[in-house]
Design an enzyme around this catalytic site. Structure first.
Site, PDB file in Angstrom:
ATOM      1  N   LYS A 113      -9.194  10.220  11.066  1.00  0.00           N
ATOM      2  CA  LYS A 113     -11.270  10.032  10.531  1.00  0.00           C
ATOM      3  C   LYS A 113     -11.038   8.902  12.193  1.00  0.00           C
ATOM      4  O   LYS A 113     -12.076   8.524  12.271  1.00  0.00           O
ATOM      5  CB  LYS A 113     -10.817   8.697   9.627  1.00  0.00           C
ATOM      6  CG  LYS A 113     -10.958   9.578   8.506  1.00  0.00           C
ATOM      7  CD  LYS A 113     -10.903   9.555   7.224  1.00  0.00           C
ATOM      8  CE  LYS A 113     -10.677  10.139   5.819  1.00  0.00           C
ATOM      9  NZ  LYS A 113      -9.708  10.536   5.858  1.00  0.00           N
TER      10      LYS A 113
ATOM     11  N   LYS B  95      -9.149   1.526   4.196  1.00  0.00           N
ATOM     12  CA  LYS B  95      -8.804   3.080   4.513  1.00  0.00           C
ATOM     13  C   LYS B  95      -9.829   4.212   3.476  1.00  0.00           C
ATOM     14  O   LYS B  95     -10.013   4.932   3.605  1.00  0.00           O
ATOM     15  CB  LYS B  95      -7.282   3.550   4.678  1.00  0.00           C
ATOM     16  CG  LYS B  95      -6.264   2.885   5.127  1.00  0.00           C
ATOM     17  CD  LYS B  95      -5.102   3.454   4.705  1.00  0.00           C
ATOM     18  CE  LYS B  95      -4.316   2.344   5.531  1.00  0.00           C
ATOM     19  NZ  LYS B  95      -3.940   1.454   4.803  1.00  0.00           N
TER      20      LYS B  95
ATOM     21  N   SER C   6      -2.628   4.329  12.124  1.00  0.00           N
ATOM     22  CA  SER C   6      -4.008   4.680  12.326  1.00  0.00           C
ATOM     23  C   SER C   6      -4.299   6.053  12.147  1.00  0.00           C
ATOM     24  O   SER C   6      -3.799   6.533  11.490  1.00  0.00           O
ATOM     25  CB  SER C   6      -4.572   4.587  14.205  1.00  0.00           C
ATOM     26  OG  SER C   6      -6.012   5.213  14.428  1.00  0.00           O
TER      27      SER C   6
ATOM     28  N   ARG D   1     -19.667  13.306   0.878  1.00  0.00           N
ATOM     29  CA  ARG D   1     -20.395  11.987   0.870  1.00  0.00           C
ATOM     30  C   ARG D   1     -20.168  12.037   2.586  1.00  0.00           C
ATOM     31  O   ARG D   1     -20.222  12.024   3.158  1.00  0.00           O
ATOM     32  CB  ARG D   1     -19.152  10.980   0.226  1.00  0.00           C
ATOM     33  CG  ARG D   1     -18.800  10.953  -1.215  1.00  0.00           C
ATOM     34  CD  ARG D   1     -17.077  10.685  -1.159  1.00  0.00           C
ATOM     35  NE  ARG D   1     -16.437  11.270  -0.752  1.00  0.00           N
ATOM     36  CZ  ARG D   1     -14.309  10.456  -0.757  1.00  0.00           C
ATOM     37  NH1 ARG D   1     -14.373   9.858  -1.434  1.00  0.00           N
ATOM     38  NH2 ARG D   1     -14.144  11.028   0.286  1.00  0.00           N
TER      39      ARG D   1
ATOM     40  N   GLY E 101       0.728  -1.147  -0.526  1.00  0.00           N
ATOM     41  CA  GLY E 101       0.026  -0.488  -0.139  1.00  0.00           C
ATOM     42  C   GLY E 101       0.681   1.297  -0.059  1.00  0.00           C
ATOM     43  O   GLY E 101       1.814   1.598  -0.201  1.00  0.00           O
TER      44      GLY E 101
ATOM     45  N   GLU F 289      -1.233  -9.338  -4.997  1.00  0.00           N
ATOM     46  CA  GLU F 289      -0.785  -9.753  -5.401  1.00  0.00           C
ATOM     47  C   GLU F 289       0.534  -8.943  -6.299  1.00  0.00           C
ATOM     48  O   GLU F 289       1.580  -9.291  -6.029  1.00  0.00           O
ATOM     49  CB  GLU F 289      -1.070 -11.060  -6.569  1.00  0.00           C
ATOM     50  CG  GLU F 289       0.372 -12.077  -6.888  1.00  0.00           C
ATOM     51  CD  GLU F 289      -0.631 -13.142  -8.552  1.00  0.00           C
ATOM     52  OE1 GLU F 289       0.011 -14.221  -9.149  1.00  0.00           O
ATOM     53  OE2 GLU F 289      -1.428 -12.525  -8.903  1.00  0.00           O
TER      54      GLU F 289
ATOM     55  N   VAL G  38      -6.486  13.183  -2.732  1.00  0.00           N
ATOM     56  CA  VAL G  38      -6.914  14.452  -4.053  1.00  0.00           C
ATOM     57  C   VAL G  38      -5.726  14.610  -5.019  1.00  0.00           C
ATOM     58  O   VAL G  38      -6.440  14.730  -5.623  1.00  0.00           O
ATOM     59  CB  VAL G  38      -7.600  15.102  -3.044  1.00  0.00           C
ATOM     60  CG1 VAL G  38      -8.356  14.878  -1.901  1.00  0.00           C
ATOM     61  CG2 VAL G  38      -6.970  16.088  -2.717  1.00  0.00           C
TER      62      VAL G  38
END
Length: 633
Positions: free
Chosen positions: A413, A371, A410, A553, A291, A316, A459
């Protein structure tokens, strides 16, 4: 372009050399003949055998000298002053050969003839080469868009030379703030002061402004970008000296401004002792290694030379990519690190424990998590399984495998969450604190920070893509703000915080001042050479980018927080703070986890969200049951 010249450019390299040598032979013979004619004042000349032999020797030795000096290796279209210097040296030697051959062969070569011959040869050999390059330059520059170069230092000079001889951009002027450099001519380009920017934009209509300044402070660079952003032109930069020296980039390989340029954030220098404390000479494991945060953690970790680096990843391709990158870094840094690429899910405790035991892992960085707020909001069960129980299983495996240090990545949020993702991360924090109170063999640390620029959910790449497509740029709300940090800085601070922790400690990273997303969008639009479209637009079509507000959202906050309570203390690191917050005992947490596990197993989404809301997570958003009802409708 003139047809013979075009045919010459398109011919093979060896054919060009044959033509050049043939021309030089004819030009040298012609120069020698004309030199004698000028000296004697006769035309045509009557020459004997010694004169012909002397001329042949002079020309042949001259061609040999030209070859040795590399004149036939130089590409005519790129020929500059050094090549003309070589021609002058070669012709001077040729004139000396002419004098010597005339002396030894007793041919008729008056003393002034070698000087006249040298002058004529320099004109006949150097002149066409200069003419050829000039024609090519003016033809080629018409096919390239104009650009301005900012910076008359060594980087700017080299960039100007590279672009003039390249095929992408045509530099027209160089701009600098140093009045002592203004008026200088560099590679045929005049240096102007930055106060003339508006006039230069109108005169040359450049498509880009290229920043060729890398040796200035972050603050000065930021001020420069702020000033340049006022003008309607796209701004790009050249690679750093380090990237060029390492072979990772070319000087003429211009690129968009970095994320750090957009953010304007000054990074705190890392504490090297803290960076290495839990890594150097140890076996380290990173979950979610492919990630955004996990991969940067791996980059920072391998530089500290661990004995083993275990890359644990569910995806993968992401695992393949980070493993390739780590192997490359290992080779370039000449490290002796055992790199282990392991596929698997954090929800499989036995798999995680087996890896930790097999490789005797001493330090774990747990960054594997879902996330993306809207996705987790729509996939509650999987979000809880991965973020809560995945953390539980990795933590239990770490205790049983004898891991010494465990750091949870962490998010802001998790503070007074308004969505399931944030609530699940807060639950992960609470269960780690409960685990820390239950035992002391493994030191559990929680590091909480805000958004990182350049991550998969950032963003910035989204805005950049929207601007390149001509807009619109979508912002959820005109007042929405976020804390931002660069990924490398965040990874370094995570490692340093984990190295100074006591069991169960929560750390907050100094994220600086919150950034208004609307301001970030407007800034990116300007730096990419566009203007923001408004109701009274008068700009050219395609030069303006519209900003559209799409609305918040589900579960999204206007403002993010890093601290739950008021109990925050500084540490000896200026960018890391320690927080004391509400906790649950292991007994309370265990009962809650049992109920949550059963509800997830039975896919009782309503009960899962109710358990999360009723737990001491600090949930402050709209009640999830109401959201579920809306989704059903």
């Amino acid at each position: 372009m003139f047809t013979p010249l075009k045919l010459f450019l398109q011919s093979q390299r060896k054919h060009k050399r044959y033509l050049t040598v043939t021309y030089d032979v004819i030009a040298l013979f012609g120069s020698l003949y004309c030199a004698l004619a000028i000296r004697l004042g006769e035309w045509p000349l009557t020459l004997g055998t010694p004169e012909y032999i002397s001329a042949i020797i002079t020309v042949m030795l001259s061609i040999f000298l030209f070859t040795k000096l590399g004149l036939y290796r130089a590409v005519l279209r790129y020929m500059m002053i050094p090549a003309l210097g070589h021609i002058f040296a070669a012709i001077s030697l040729s004139a000396i050969v002419l004098s010597l051959s005339g002396f030894f062969l007793q041919s008729f070569v008056p003393r002034s003839v070698p000087l006249i011959y040298a002058a004529l040869a320099y004109l006949t050999l150097g002149g066409p080469r200069i003419l050829f390059r000039t024609i090519y330059y003016h033809y080629n520059k018409r096919r390239k868009p104009n650009v301005l170069i900012y910076g008359a230092g060594s980087t700017g000079r080299q960039l100007a030379y590279s672009l003039i001889n390249g095929h992408e951009y045509h530099p027209v002027v160089i701009i600098d703030d140093d009045y002592q450099k203004v008026g200088q001519i560099i590679s045929g380009l005049r240096v102007h002061h930055s106060k003339d920017m508006q006039k230069l934009l109108s005169l040359y209509e450049p498509v880009k402004l290229l920043l060729a300044i890398n040796n200035i402070s972050k603050t000065k660079r930021q001020d420069l970008i702020e000033r340049c952003a006022e003008f309607p032109i796209a701004i790009q930069s050249v690679p750093s000296v380090e990237d060029i020296a390492s072979g990772q980039a070319r000087l003429d390989e211009v690129k968009d401004l970095t994320i750090s340029d957009l953010l304007g954030r000054t990074q705190v220098e890392p504490n090297l002792e803290l960076l290495s404390r839990n890594i150097t000479g140890k076996s380290v494991m990173v979950t979610g290694a492919g990630g955004s945060i996990g991969s940067e953690l791996c980059r920072q970790i391998i530089r500290q030379n661990p004995t083993t680096l275990v890359l644990f990843e569910l995806n993968e391709y992401n695992l393949y990519a980070i493993e390739r990158e780590m192997q490359s870094m290992k080779s370039s840094l000449k490290l002796d690190v055992n790199i282990v690429a392991s596929l698997g899910s954090v929800q499989r405790k036995n798999r995680v424990k087996h890896l930790m035991t097999t490789h005797q892992v001493e330090t774990v960085y747990h960054s594997a998590a879902y996330k993306h707020v809207p996705l987790v909001e729509d996939n509650v069960i999987e979000g809880v399984r991965n973020n809560v129980f995945g953390t539980l299983f990795v933590a239990e495996a770490a205790i049983e495998a004898g891991v010494k240090n465990f750091t949870l990545i962490s998010t802001d949020k998790a503070v007074r969450p308004t969505n399931i993702m944030g609530t699940s991360k807060r639950m992960a924090e609470l269960l780690l604190q409960a685990q820390a109170d239950k035992q002391s063999s493994t030191t559990f640390t929680i590091v909480r920070f805000g958004n990182v620029l350049g991550s998969s959910g950032s963003v910035v790449p989204l805005f950049k893509q929207q601007i390149k497509q001509g807009g619109p740029v979508t912002v959820t709300h005109p007042d929405i703000t976020r804390y931002f940090m660069l990924i490398p800085e965040a990874a370094q601070l995570v490692i340093q915080a984990g190295a100074m922790a006591h069991n169960g400690q929560v750390f907050l990273l100094d994220m600086g001042k919150p950034v208004k997303i609307l301001d970030l969008a407007e800034r990116m639009i300007k730096l990419m050479g566009y203007s923001v479209k408004n109701g009274q637009s008068s700009g050219k079509d395609g030069d303006e980018i519209e900003i559209q507000f799409t609305g918040l959202r589900p579960g999204e906050k206007l403002y993010e927080e890093l601290l739950i309570g008021d109990n925050v203390e500084g540490t000896f690191h200026p960018a890391i703070y320690s927080a004391k917050e509400e906790k649950l005992s292991w007994e309370e947490m265990n009962r809650l986890l049992d109920e949550l596990d059963e509800s997830c197993h039975l896919f009782q989404i309503e009960k899962v969200v109710k358990l999360l809301v009723d737990a001491p997570t600090g949930y402050t958003g709209k009640h999830p049951l109401a959201i579920l009802d809306e989704q059903k409708q």
